[in-house]
Design a protein around this motif. Structure first.
Motif, PDB file in Angstrom:
ATOM      1  N   ASP A   1       0.832  -1.122  -0.018  1.00 41.96           N
ATOM      2  CA  ASP A   1      -0.201  -0.424   0.031  1.00 41.96           C
ATOM      3  C   ASP A   1       0.690   1.490  -0.344  1.00 41.96           C
ATOM      4  O   ASP A   1       1.713   1.358   0.858  1.00 41.96           O
ATOM      5  CB  ASP A   1      -1.155  -0.185   1.377  1.00 41.96           C
ATOM      6  CG  ASP A   1      -1.497  -0.937   0.816  1.00 41.96           C
ATOM      7  OD1 ASP A   1      -2.251  -1.532  -0.300  1.00 41.96           O
ATOM      8  OD2 ASP A   1      -2.523  -1.745   2.317  1.00 41.96           O
TER       9      ASP A   1
ATOM     10  N   GLU B   1      -3.047   3.117  -2.227  1.00 43.11           N
ATOM     11  CA  GLU B   1      -4.715   2.588  -0.764  1.00 43.11           C
ATOM     12  C   GLU B   1      -5.892   2.726  -1.188  1.00 43.11           C
ATOM     13  O   GLU B   1      -7.228   1.023  -0.852  1.00 43.11           O
ATOM     14  CB  GLU B   1      -4.597   1.836   0.762  1.00 43.11           C
ATOM     15  CG  GLU B   1      -4.879   3.496   1.308  1.00 43.11           C
ATOM     16  CD  GLU B   1      -4.184   3.673   2.620  1.00 43.11           C
ATOM     17  OE1 GLU B   1      -5.178   3.468   3.593  1.00 43.11           O
ATOM     18  OE2 GLU B   1      -3.081   3.895   2.814  1.00 43.11           O
TER      19      GLU B   1
ATOM     20  N   SER C   1       1.969  -6.917   3.842  1.00 45.35           N
ATOM     21  CA  SER C   1       1.033  -5.580   3.689  1.00 45.35           C
ATOM     22  C   SER C   1       0.606  -5.701   5.059  1.00 45.35           C
ATOM     23  O   SER C   1      -0.169  -6.631   5.301  1.00 45.35           O
ATOM     24  CB  SER C   1       0.141  -6.332   2.790  1.00 45.35           C
ATOM     25  OG  SER C   1      -1.212  -4.727   2.800  1.00 45.35           O
TER      26      SER C   1
ATOM     27  N   GLY D   1      -2.292  -4.468   4.907  1.00 46.98           N
ATOM     28  CA  GLY D   1      -3.631  -4.593   4.616  1.00 46.98           C
ATOM     29  C   GLY D   1      -4.611  -5.799   5.296  1.00 46.98           C
ATOM     30  O   GLY D   1      -4.036  -6.575   5.073  1.00 46.98           O
TER      31      GLY D   1
ATOM     32  N   ARG E   1      -7.521  -6.179   3.700  1.00 40.61           N
ATOM     33  CA  ARG E   1      -7.886  -6.788   2.402  1.00 40.61           C
ATOM     34  C   ARG E   1      -7.465  -7.795   1.692  1.00 40.61           C
ATOM     35  O   ARG E   1      -6.803  -7.434   0.971  1.00 40.61           O
ATOM     36  CB  ARG E   1      -8.527  -5.507   1.835  1.00 40.61           C
ATOM     37  CG  ARG E   1      -9.429  -4.637   2.048  1.00 40.61           C
ATOM     38  CD  ARG E   1     -10.074  -3.106   1.079  1.00 40.61           C
ATOM     39  NE  ARG E   1      -8.468  -2.839   1.072  1.00 40.61           N
ATOM     40  CZ  ARG E   1      -8.583  -1.618  -0.040  1.00 40.61           C
ATOM     41  NH1 ARG E   1      -9.649  -1.743  -0.556  1.00 40.61           N
ATOM     42  NH2 ARG E   1      -7.510  -0.746   0.241  1.00 40.61           N
TER      43      ARG E   1
ATOM     44  N   SER F   1      -0.005 -11.486   4.904  1.00 43.26           N
ATOM     45  CA  SER F   1      -1.212 -10.365   5.246  1.00 43.26           C
ATOM     46  C   SER F   1      -2.243 -10.567   6.340  1.00 43.26           C
ATOM     47  O   SER F   1      -2.903 -11.793   6.192  1.00 43.26           O
ATOM     48  CB  SER F   1      -1.602  -9.685   3.648  1.00 43.26           C
ATOM     49  OG  SER F   1      -3.380  -8.370   4.085  1.00 43.26           O
TER      50      SER F   1
END
Length: 205
Positions: free
Chosen positions: A66, A72, A99, A101, A103, A120
């Motif tokens: 990101d 992002e 990451s 993140g 998602r 992630s």
């Protein structure tokens, strides 16, 4: 305010150095060769010289996603990032994406698109994810470098695991709540006038 930002960055760097020395003793943070060091900052991923990484015996790269490769909000791509990754692979460099993140379908998409294993959420800067990435590549930490846009996650993580670090400018994105207060101290704003690619990503969840 600009002077305050400079002071904060210097203070952060000093604290990070002390943390590194506490964990790793007198081993240097950077990589030296003929009295030169790898750059600590770069405008974009593609502006980092692959031959320079090789000259410093870098064999593996832990890469942020990101705002390093793609914003992002999926509006912008880092120019030539994918071509750079392809060329780095041809030069023998290994990659692993970490990451924070949440998602996972999005990280999975980029892992497949870039053909790079990914984890992630990585919970950076904590060590387990970094250790997993280094173990996957089968390399000693001193031959791995972390590339990302944030000091408090990517840089601190690199210090804790004994890797080098290069900070790239953060791709433009809607500021998260904490970035409104501290973003300018831990990230480098994307420079005006530097090429920026649009991206209109559509992911399947």
């Amino acid at each position: 305010m600009k002077n305050l930002t400079v002071v904060f960055r210097k203070l952060f760097s000093t604290l990070a150095l002390r943390l590194h020395l506490l964990i790793h003793g007198n081993n240097p943070i950077g990589f030296k060769s003929n009295s030169h060091k790898l750059p600590r900052r770069a405008y974009t991923l593609a502006s980092i010289e692959i031959d320079s990484l090789k000259n410093f015996r870098i064999q593996g790269i832990i890469l942020d996603l990101d705002n390093t490769i793609v914003s992002e909000d999926d509006k912008y791509l880092s120019p030539y990032a994918e071509d750079w990754i392809t060329q780095a692979k041809l030069a023998g460099l290994q990659f692993f994406i970490l990451s924070n993140g949440k998602r996972r379908y999005r990280v999975k998409y980029w892992s497949h698109r870039l053909d790079i294993p990914a984890l992630s959420p990585a919970k950076k800067p904590f060590l387990p994810a970094f250790r997993q990435a280094i173990a996957y590549m089968g390399l000693p930490a001193q031959h791995v470098i972390v590339i990302g846009d944030s000091l408090h996650t990517d840089f601190v993580g690199s210090l804790l695991c004994g890797c080098g670090f290069i900070q790239v400018s953060s791709l433009p994105h809607p500021p998260r709540w904490w970035e409104k207060f501290a973003g300018k101290w831990v990230q480098i704003p994307y420079p005006s006038g530097v090429e920026l690619w649009d991206f209109d990503g559509a992911y399947e969840s």
